[in-house]
Design a protein around this motif. Structure first.
Motif, PDB file in Angstrom:
ATOM      1  N   PHE A 176      42.084  39.410  28.045  1.00 12.63           N
ATOM      2  CA  PHE A 176      42.405  39.310  29.654  1.00 12.63           C
ATOM      3  C   PHE A 176      41.072  39.632  30.265  1.00 12.63           C
ATOM      4  N   HIS A 179      39.798  41.163  37.532  1.00 12.30           N
ATOM      5  CA  HIS A 179      39.888  40.353  38.519  1.00 12.30           C
ATOM      6  C   HIS A 179      39.492  40.991  40.081  1.00 12.30           C
ATOM      7  N   TYR A 182      42.526  40.801  41.852  1.00 11.20           N
ATOM      8  CA  TYR A 182      43.997  41.531  41.273  1.00 11.20           C
ATOM      9  C   TYR A 182      43.350  42.075  40.423  1.00 11.20           C
ATOM     10  N   TRP A 184      43.400  44.115  35.936  1.00  6.21           N
ATOM     11  CA  TRP A 184      43.737  42.725  34.198  1.00  6.21           C
ATOM     12  C   TRP A 184      44.553  41.862  34.498  1.00  6.21           C
ATOM     13  N   ARG A 185      44.340  40.460  34.202  1.00  5.76           N
ATOM     14  CA  ARG A 185      45.193  39.195  34.073  1.00  5.76           C
ATOM     15  C   ARG A 185      45.046  38.792  32.866  1.00  5.76           C
TER      16      ARG A 185
END
Length: 616
Positions: A176, A179, A182, A184-185
């Motif tokens: 992960f 950002h 946004y 955690w992605r």
């Protein structure tokens, strides 16, 4: 490696009873008169560290660290000590860079839990490519199912990428990036972050198969307790590389006397598992033990069990004997058309039939016959010869040495007669003659001996064997000229040659045929054969017993009685009685023996382990 090894030695001290792995299955054997060969099984390699990782090793792209910190979730299979991290970076500019890393727990969403710090933030200088960051001195031990390693920039310079393997399956997200807008992605692949760990179930040394200290655990990247949406799909991973310790060398010790002190004979490289000792005297028993040495000799294993080896030399003695019952002066001749007449003979020790002599009283034709005893009368006929012409009176010889007929007990030699043939006889009591009339059955003739003689060969340099279908009990009273491998000695046995190991109470497939040991050999048919070689006039079994043991014989064709046995200590045998597996009666039965005959093998009971010696 030295630092990891030092850490390993500290673990050994802490464990107290832990020991360095030793070689096993030490054997000593000889098929020549001037050398003894040692063979052993190397110890299992010591697992110093295991590398946990989830990438496939292919850096497909870089993730800019300027965009935020990155994290990878690890799932070790058990408690472990973290020794180091390895991280792959791409640094196109400003080569001397720095990063921060720390470790966190996993929250309910399967993301880094920033309220659960596992390892504090630590600063490292890095460069492009793989970087190894040693944290072994921190003493970090992790005992949890999952945790995250988080990495962020440690400077304010641009252009620092952490590599991602984008060939891995993103349906099972472990990597992960954070950002600022946004949160955690998931990344499209796995971060190239690897962790070097030492599993610490017992704080002892790890081996590949758990034979020393703790058990080796494979890395399981799918044991996540956190379920993702959609559920993760299983995916293959490359095998984790292992850092191993194997012996630097083996030190071999030798003693020339039973119970005597050992001295160092030689050291051989750790890559070897065999050594040939050429500095020996023949017909003398030597005792050997070895140990594995590690880290240039500063660490070493326990000694193996002691084994004994003897190189035999000498030349066999061959004798010939003729068996007969007549007095040399025929009293009459007999004609018995289409009948078979025979004499019954017997031998006390194993030998080979070389020739048959008939005294012809009237010329004619006849078929030589030979039978082994079966239940007190002639059994199956073995020669299978065609008719022979006897065209002169007196003694006539038929050579049968190429038939390899091995004698051990009672047997019958005779001839099938045509109308004209006559064989000399004498009336005598006791008589040893037998008749088979045309269409009749065998019957003893108690007052007659036929002028039929047999020439026999005895040799203490030749082992004679008669095998029956199924399992046969045998031993080597000689060192064969063809070597001591089962395939060379018994090619028809298809590898089915076993010896008994009293320490484990089980049969083991033999890779060498050793003097002094008994063996069970499988034969698919009835056969006779012989082996030539150096006679064995004595042997020592160093570790005979405890309990039942299966032992061998010596080369003296007259046999060796139990008064020739000696043991150390003298309490290991209550009785010298031993038991022979006799196949001549059909399926086989055990018979008590009071002597040792060449080529036979015997069960004997030992109260305890010790030295068994027998000599002629």
């Amino acid at each position: 490696m030295k630092q990891i090894l030092a850490f390993l030695i500290l673990l050994l001290v802490a464990a107290g009873m832990a020991q360095w792995p030793a070689p096993t299955a030490l054997q000593a054997y000889s098929s020549e008169d001037d050398r003894i060969v040692l063979e052993w099984t190397p110890p299992e390699p010591i697992v110093i560290a295991d590398t946990l990782y989830y990438d496939a090793g292919v850096g497909g792209r870089g993730i800019a660290m300027d965009s935020g910190m990155c994290a990878l979730r690890f799932s070790p299979t058990s408690a472990c000590s973290v020794l180091a991290l390895r991280i792959n970076f791409y640094v196109p500019f400003f080569p001397d860079r720095s990063i921060n890393f720390d470790m966190w727990g996993v929250n309910a969403y399967g993301l880094p839990d920033l309220a659960d710090n596992v390892f504090p933030t630590t600063f490292f200088n890095i460069e492009g490519g793989w970087n190894e960051m040693d944290i072994s001195l921190s003493g970090l031990i992790i005992d949890r199912d999952d945790f995250f390693v988080r990495v962020s920039k440690g400077d304010t310079l641009p252009y620092l990428d952490i590599m991602v393997d984008d060939e891995t399956d993103t349906l099972d997200p472990r990597s992960f990036q954070y950002h600022y807008m946004y949160g955690w992605r998931a990344l499209p692949g796995d971060l190239m972050i690897r962790m070097i760990v030492l599993y610490l179930d017992t704080r002892e040394i790890v081996t590949l198969h758990g034979s020393f200290g703790k058990t080796f655990h494979t890395v399981d990247p799918f044991s996540d307790l956190i379920k993702y949406m959609p559920p993760p799909a299983p995916r293959g991973r490359p095998a984790s590389p292992l850092e191993l310790i194997t012996p630097d060398e083996y030190r071999i010790y030798r003693s020339g006397t039973y119970g005597g002190g050992f001295s160092s004979l030689i050291t051989v490289p750790g890559s070897l598992s065999t050594y040939t000792d050429n500095s020996i005297m023949s017909n003398h028993t030597y005792y050997y033990t070895i140990r594995a040495e590690y880290d240039s000799g500063s660490a070493f294993s326990p000694l193996t069990d002691t084994v004994a080896g003897t190189a035999y030399s000498g030349v066999g003695v061959t004798l010939y004997d003729t068996l007969f019952y007549d007095d040399g002066s025929p009293g009459a001749g007999v004609g018995f058309p289409d009948a078979i007449i025979a004499n019954k003979f017997g031998v006390d020790t194993r030998c080979k039939l070389l020739a048959i002599d008939y005294n012809i009283s009237n010329v004619g034709q006849g078929i030589p016959k030979f039978y082994l005893d079966e239940g007190g009368e002639p059994g199956e006929e073995l020669l299978g010869y065609s008719s022979r012409i006897f065209n002169s009176l007196g003694w006539a010889r038929i050579n049968v040495g190429t038939e390899n007929i091995i004698l051990d007990g009672d047997f019958y030699v005779g001839i099938e007669m045509n109308t004209a043939l006559g064989i000399s006889l004498e009336e005598s009591r006791p008589g040893h003659a037998w008749d088979l009339p045309p269409g009749g059955v065998w019957a003893a003739v108690p007052d007659t001996n036929y002028f039929i003689r047999v020439l026999l060969q005895y040799s203490d340099g030749t082992a004679f064997y008669h095998m029956y279908p199924g399992w046969n009990a045998i031993s080597l009273p000689i060192i064969p000229e063809d070597g001591i491998s089962p395939a060379a000695l018994f090619p028809w046995a298809m590898g089915q040659v076993f010896y008994f190991e009293p320490d484990i109470g089980s049969y083991i497939l033999a890779d060498h045929i050793m003097p002094g040991k008994g063996y069970f050999v499988l034969s698919n048919i009835e056969r006779s054969f012989s082996l030539d070689g150096v006679p064995i006039h004595f042997y020592n079994l160093y570790n005979a017993g405890p309990g039942w043991d299966f032992i061998g014989s010596l080369s003296d064709f007259s046999g060796v009685d139990t008064t020739h046995i000696s043991t150390t200590p003298d309490t290991i045998l209550d009785s010298p009685l031993h038991f022979y597996y006799d196949r001549s009666t059909g399926l086989g039965t055990y018979r008590t023996r009071t002597d040792f005959s060449p080529g036979e093998a015997y069960w004997i009971y030992f109260n305890e382990e010790g030295l068994f010696n027998i000599s002629e």
